[in-house]
Design a protein around this motif. Structure first.
Motif, PDB file in Angstrom:
ATOM      1  N   GLU A 164      46.239  53.645  42.748  1.00  0.00           N
ATOM      2  CA  GLU A 164      44.897  53.295  43.213  1.00  0.00           C
ATOM      3  C   GLU A 164      44.973  52.154  44.214  1.00  0.00           C
ATOM      4  OE1 GLU A 164      42.644  54.510  39.012  1.00  0.00           O
ATOM      5  OE2 GLU A 164      42.449  52.475  39.805  1.00  0.00           O
ATOM      6  N   LYS A 165      43.944  52.030  45.049  1.00  0.00           N
ATOM      7  CA  LYS A 165      43.920  50.963  46.052  1.00  0.00           C
ATOM      8  C   LYS A 165      42.780  49.974  45.830  1.00  0.00           C
ATOM      9  CE  LYS A 165      46.416  53.243  49.798  1.00  0.00           C
ATOM     10  NZ  LYS A 165      46.883  54.413  49.060  1.00  0.00           N
ATOM     11  N   ILE A 166      41.917  50.259  44.864  1.00  0.00           N
ATOM     12  CA  ILE A 166      40.755  49.435  44.600  1.00  0.00           C
ATOM     13  C   ILE A 166      40.867  48.810  43.214  1.00  0.00           C
ATOM     14  CG2 ILE A 166      38.226  49.461  44.350  1.00  0.00           C
ATOM     15  CD1 ILE A 166      39.278  49.936  47.222  1.00  0.00           C
ATOM     16  N   LEU A 167      40.512  47.540  43.121  1.00  0.00           N
ATOM     17  CA  LEU A 167      40.522  46.865  41.825  1.00  0.00           C
ATOM     18  C   LEU A 167      39.322  47.295  40.987  1.00  0.00           C
ATOM     19  CD1 LEU A 167      41.496  43.132  42.520  1.00  0.00           C
ATOM     20  CD2 LEU A 167      42.655  44.714  40.992  1.00  0.00           C
ATOM     21  N   ARG A 168      39.551  47.586  39.728  1.00  0.00           N
ATOM     22  CA  ARG A 168      38.455  47.913  38.829  1.00  0.00           C
ATOM     23  C   ARG A 168      37.893  46.627  38.216  1.00  0.00           C
ATOM     24  NH1 ARG A 168      39.901  53.381  35.399  1.00  0.00           N
ATOM     25  NH2 ARG A 168      41.046  54.512  37.049  1.00  0.00           N
ATOM     26  N   ASN A 169      36.570  46.587  38.110  1.00  0.00           N
ATOM     27  CA  ASN A 169      35.930  45.395  37.549  1.00  0.00           C
ATOM     28  C   ASN A 169      36.444  45.077  36.151  1.00  0.00           C
ATOM     29  OD1 ASN A 169      34.245  44.730  39.726  1.00  0.00           O
ATOM     30  ND2 ASN A 169      32.695  46.207  39.081  1.00  0.00           N
ATOM     31  N   GLU A 170      36.602  46.116  35.336  1.00  0.00           N
ATOM     32  CA  GLU A 170      37.029  45.870  33.964  1.00  0.00           C
ATOM     33  C   GLU A 170      38.443  45.282  33.900  1.00  0.00           C
ATOM     34  OE1 GLU A 170      37.406  50.487  34.504  1.00  0.00           O
ATOM     35  OE2 GLU A 170      36.152  48.827  35.252  1.00  0.00           O
ATOM     36  N   ASP A 171      39.261  45.605  34.921  1.00  0.00           N
ATOM     37  CA  ASP A 171      40.614  45.057  34.936  1.00  0.00           C
ATOM     38  C   ASP A 171      40.601  43.570  35.323  1.00  0.00           C
ATOM     39  OD1 ASP A 171      41.500  47.541  34.248  1.00  0.00           O
ATOM     40  OD2 ASP A 171      42.279  48.075  36.234  1.00  0.00           O
ATOM     41  N   ILE A 172      39.680  43.197  36.229  1.00  0.00           N
ATOM     42  CA  ILE A 172      39.561  41.783  36.589  1.00  0.00           C
ATOM     43  C   ILE A 172      39.088  40.978  35.386  1.00  0.00           C
ATOM     44  CG2 ILE A 172      38.412  40.115  38.085  1.00  0.00           C
ATOM     45  CD1 ILE A 172      38.116  42.309  40.180  1.00  0.00           C
ATOM     46  N   VAL A 173      38.053  41.467  34.724  1.00  0.00           N
ATOM     47  CA  VAL A 173      37.510  40.761  33.567  1.00  0.00           C
ATOM     48  C   VAL A 173      38.555  40.648  32.459  1.00  0.00           C
ATOM     49  CG1 VAL A 173      35.766  40.858  31.734  1.00  0.00           C
ATOM     50  CG2 VAL A 173      35.126  41.383  34.104  1.00  0.00           C
ATOM     51  N   LYS A 174      39.300  41.726  32.231  1.00  0.00           N
ATOM     52  CA  LYS A 174      40.340  41.696  31.188  1.00  0.00           C
ATOM     53  C   LYS A 174      41.425  40.688  31.530  1.00  0.00           C
ATOM     54  CE  LYS A 174      43.535  44.614  28.530  1.00  0.00           C
ATOM     55  NZ  LYS A 174      44.659  43.663  28.659  1.00  0.00           N
ATOM     56  N   ALA A 175      41.822  40.643  32.801  1.00  0.00           N
ATOM     57  CA  ALA A 175      42.867  39.707  33.220  1.00  0.00           C
ATOM     58  C   ALA A 175      42.412  38.267  33.019  1.00  0.00           C
ATOM     59  CB  ALA A 175      43.236  39.956  34.681  1.00  0.00           C
ATOM     60  N   ILE A 176      41.144  38.011  33.307  1.00  0.00           N
ATOM     61  CA  ILE A 176      40.606  36.669  33.087  1.00  0.00           C
ATOM     62  C   ILE A 176      40.664  36.325  31.602  1.00  0.00           C
ATOM     63  CG2 ILE A 176      38.483  35.288  33.146  1.00  0.00           C
ATOM     64  CD1 ILE A 176      37.800  36.719  35.801  1.00  0.00           C
ATOM     65  N   ASP A 177      40.246  37.251  30.784  1.00  0.00           N
ATOM     66  CA  ASP A 177      40.257  36.995  29.333  1.00  0.00           C
ATOM     67  C   ASP A 177      41.678  36.851  28.794  1.00  0.00           C
ATOM     68  OD1 ASP A 177      38.573  36.825  26.847  1.00  0.00           O
ATOM     69  OD2 ASP A 177      39.853  38.512  26.273  1.00  0.00           O
ATOM     70  N   ASP A 178      42.599  37.631  29.353  1.00  0.00           N
ATOM     71  CA  ASP A 178      43.996  37.551  28.913  1.00  0.00           C
ATOM     72  C   ASP A 178      44.600  36.176  29.215  1.00  0.00           C
ATOM     73  OD1 ASP A 178      43.925  40.134  27.982  1.00  0.00           O
ATOM     74  OD2 ASP A 178      44.967  41.007  29.717  1.00  0.00           O
ATOM     75  N   ASN A 179      44.053  35.483  30.208  1.00  0.00           N
ATOM     76  CA  ASN A 179      44.579  34.171  30.598  1.00  0.00           C
ATOM     77  C   ASN A 179      43.600  33.048  30.253  1.00  0.00           C
ATOM     78  OD1 ASN A 179      47.187  34.613  32.482  1.00  0.00           O
ATOM     79  ND2 ASN A 179      45.751  36.294  32.835  1.00  0.00           N
ATOM     80  N   LYS A 180      42.766  33.280  29.266  1.00  0.00           N
ATOM     81  CA  LYS A 180      41.657  32.360  28.991  1.00  0.00           C
ATOM     82  C   LYS A 180      42.105  30.957  28.585  1.00  0.00           C
ATOM     83  CE  LYS A 180      41.165  34.165  24.266  1.00  0.00           C
ATOM     84  NZ  LYS A 180      40.260  34.925  23.359  1.00  0.00           N
ATOM     85  N   ASP A 181      43.298  30.838  28.041  1.00  0.00           N
ATOM     86  CA  ASP A 181      43.752  29.522  27.589  1.00  0.00           C
ATOM     87  C   ASP A 181      44.439  28.714  28.691  1.00  0.00           C
ATOM     88  OD1 ASP A 181      42.823  29.977  24.992  1.00  0.00           O
ATOM     89  OD2 ASP A 181      44.687  30.999  24.441  1.00  0.00           O
TER      90      ASP A 181
END
Length: 421
Positions: A164-181
């Motif tokens: 894919e060439k486009i970022l999915r919103n859910e992947d951005i949100v998940k990445a933020i949560d994965d690095n929340k600390d």
């Protein structure tokens, strides 16, 4: 609307366009004695015709008043940057005192990061999209190095899924949560320069702030292209340039948004005379006291001659209205997409989102081969678009000065070029 692939249909769309007269307010490059088709406002906007007279006004003030031009004349220079804030506030959706104009885009990004990137041993990471514009990559890289961190660890880059060439919103949100600390700051481009994807600014902003990070944005490809609501979306800060859709000329002054909750003297920053409280500025005393709005980040004397073209262009935006321009832009870009889909589609892929609310005025055509050669042929035929490695031709019909007939003729020439390759 049901589109038709005919010149007469394009001409009828132009006849119905209530903004068509703004085209006459700009100078176009020439090709074989006629105006070129200019779809490159995403790199450099055209020159408004009123700029020449506007510059003459300031030259006359300088000639006749010299230093008194700061206090007298048609546009007293002491307040020149303030003349731009109201128009920009309407375009980006902000309060006037949340806007300032100064420096250039990447300079402003560095200044904002020095204020809002306050890393600790625990929370030190910066998140951005993979393949961001190089300037942003370099700024972030050198900022984390400045604080002694390893960029390979401190910078979290989010990539599209495989194939894919486009970022999915859910992947951005998940990445933020994965690095929340560990996440201290997100700094995405509002529109990705390569794909043309418009990110969901309020969604990403909320996700970052929810886990305690600061949400900053580079809106170089957004401002003047897509209206935003930076104040209501609670964005912490944003920066942009003025030489693209804002038509302020090469190297034009940059813009800054700082949410009012941060615009107080206690927010750390690098200081200069022009950001000091105006009530005591001319006392020439030690001890910086910041103005209590976004202009408290200004450093040096207002760059008058680097703001004249922006002021002239913003007067056109005020007259046209950013929402009206956006409506026309959506129609222009949808018409462009419709016509491109009638072509030999296996020659290229439109990698910009098909959803009109996930893009601005730009469609990006990815060519697996011959992209650069095809771009050169288009330029030779009077179609001014730009090329980005690897393989992307960016086509951006700016609504202030581009027409539906331009779009039709552009795609016709693209078709002719493709048939020769």
């Amino acid at each position: 609307m049901t589109f038709e692939n005919t010149l007469s249909f394009a001409q009828q769309l132009d006849a119905n366009d209530t903004l068509k007269h703004f085209r006459e307010q700009f100078y176009f490059p020439r090709h074989n004695g006629s105006d070129a088709i200019y779809f490159c406002g995403n790199s450099l906007g055209l020159q408004p015709k009123k700029v020449e007279d506007a510059i003459h006004v300031e030259l006359q003030t300088w000639r006749e008043l010299a230093v008194e031009g700061y206090f007298k004349g048609t546009n007293p220079w002491l307040y020149y940057h303030e003349y731009l804030r109201g128009s920009l506030a309407k375009i980006v959706g902000a309060k006037e005192d949340e806007i300032t104009v100064m420096n250039a885009l990447t300079v402003n990004l560095h200044f904002m990061m020095l204020s809002f990137y306050r890393p600790t041993k625990q929370r030190y990471k910066i998140m951005m999209e993979a393949g961001a514009f190089p300037s942003d990559q370099y700024a972030v890289e050198t900022q984390v190095k400045h604080y002694g961190f390893d960029p390979t660890d401190a910078i979290v880059e989010i990539s599209p899924r495989a194939g894919e060439k486009i970022l999915r919103n859910e992947d951005i949100v998940k990445a933020i949560d994965d690095n929340k600390d560990t996440l201290a700051l997100t700094i995405f481009g509002g529109i990705n320069y390569y794909t043309g994807q418009l990110y969901d600014i309020p969604l990403v902003t909320n996700a970052a702030q929810k886990i305690g990070a600061i949400a900053g944005w580079d809106l170089a490809h957004v401002t003047g292209n897509v209206p935003t609501q930076l104040h209501n979306w609670n964005v912490d800060f944003a920066v942009w340039c003025s030489y693209k859709y804002l038509n302020a000329g090469p190297g034009a002054v940059g813009g800054v948004f700082v949410h009012e909750r941060h615009a107080n003297p206690s927010t750390e920053r690098l200081a200069g005379w022009w950001g000091n409280d105006e009530k005591i500025r001319f006392k020439m005393e030690k001890g910086f006291i910041a103005k209590s709005d976004a202009s408290g980040w200004n450093l040096s004397t207002t760059q008058v001659f680097n703001m004249v073209a922006l002021k002239a262009s913003l007067e056109l935006f005020d007259e046209a209205g950013i929402q009206n321009l956006r409506a026309k832009s959506i129609l222009l870009t949808n018409f462009l997409e419709f016509l491109l889909q009638q072509l030999r589609y296996d020659a290229f892929e439109i990698i910009t989102p098909a959803n009109e609310h996930q893009r601005g005025a730009q469609l990006c055509l990815f060519f697996k081969e011959k992209g650069k050669a095809i771009h050169e042929q288009l330029m030779q035929n009077g179609i001014i678009v730009d090329y980005r490695e690897p393989g992307v031709i960016r086509v951006a019909p700016a609504p202030l000065y581009c027409s539906f007939e331009d779009v039709y003729k552009c795609v016709k020439i693209i078709s002719e070029v493709l048939n020769t390759n």
